[in-house]
Scaffold this motif. Sequence first.
Motif, short mmCIF file in Angstrom:
data_model
loop_
_atom_site.label_atom_id
_atom_site.label_comp_id
_atom_site.label_asym_id
_atom_site.label_seq_id
_atom_site.Cartn_x
_atom_site.Cartn_y
_atom_site.Cartn_z
N ILE A 18 0.99 -1.41 -0.05
CA ILE A 18 -0.25 0.09 0.18
C ILE A 18 0.51 1.52 0.02
O ILE A 18 0.59 2.12 -0.39
N VAL A 19 2.36 0.96 1.13
CA VAL A 19 2.64 2.11 1.22
C VAL A 19 3.10 2.19 -0.69
O VAL A 19 3.70 3.40 -1.29
N TYR A 45 7.27 5.01 8.70
CA TYR A 45 9.13 5.27 8.45
C TYR A 45 9.37 4.11 8.16
O TYR A 45 10.71 3.89 7.30
N SER A 46 9.06 3.08 9.32
CA SER A 46 10.08 1.61 8.56
C SER A 46 9.29 1.50 7.30
O SER A 46 10.55 0.77 6.89
N VAL A 51 10.62 -0.11 2.06
CA VAL A 51 10.58 -0.30 0.66
C VAL A 51 11.74 0.52 -0.34
O VAL A 51 12.14 -0.63 -1.58
N LYS A 52 12.01 0.88 0.88
CA LYS A 52 13.67 1.07 0.17
C LYS A 52 14.92 0.02 -0.07
O LYS A 52 15.64 -0.18 -1.15
N ARG A 53 14.65 -0.72 0.90
CA ARG A 53 15.13 -2.16 0.87
C ARG A 53 15.34 -2.99 -0.11
O ARG A 53 16.20 -3.79 -0.55
N GLY A 54 13.52 -2.78 -0.78
CA GLY A 54 13.58 -3.19 -1.40
C GLY A 54 14.22 -3.47 -2.97
O GLY A 54 13.31 -3.45 -4.01
N GLY A 55 14.77 -2.44 -3.05
CA GLY A 55 14.90 -1.81 -4.04
C GLY A 55 14.74 -0.48 -5.50
O GLY A 55 14.97 0.03 -6.26
N VAL A 56 13.67 -0.05 -4.54
CA VAL A 56 13.22 1.04 -4.92
C VAL A 56 13.64 2.53 -4.76
O VAL A 56 14.24 2.45 -3.51
N VAL A 57 13.88 3.53 -5.40
CA VAL A 57 14.63 4.49 -5.08
C VAL A 57 13.94 5.62 -4.26
O VAL A 57 12.25 6.33 -5.58
#
Length: 102
Positions: A18-19, A45-46, A51-57
Amino acid sequence: MPKSKKETTEKQPTKKSIVLEMLREGSVSVAAIAEKLSISKQAAYSLIGDVKRGGVVVVGALKDGAMHYSVDAPKKPKAKAARAFGKGAAVSDAPSFQTEAN
């Protein structure tokens, strides 16, 4: 009478998905994420971090005194950076010699 399991073929979307969808739609604040998902700001924030750690910029910009986050369009890699080690031009087969400096 035995209990029957109710099978659901449609999965519920996760908070992380969803985020990600909210970030792809455009600029969104942490407060908006927290409010929509009924979670704390720290949890929002977490989820952005997940999402960032999943490879999305994910990029952030300060608007009206609050950070707003969105997904950045992926950049095309430069030709030089796209070549992996050993996959570029062939190395010469000629032996290398050390030369003495005069």
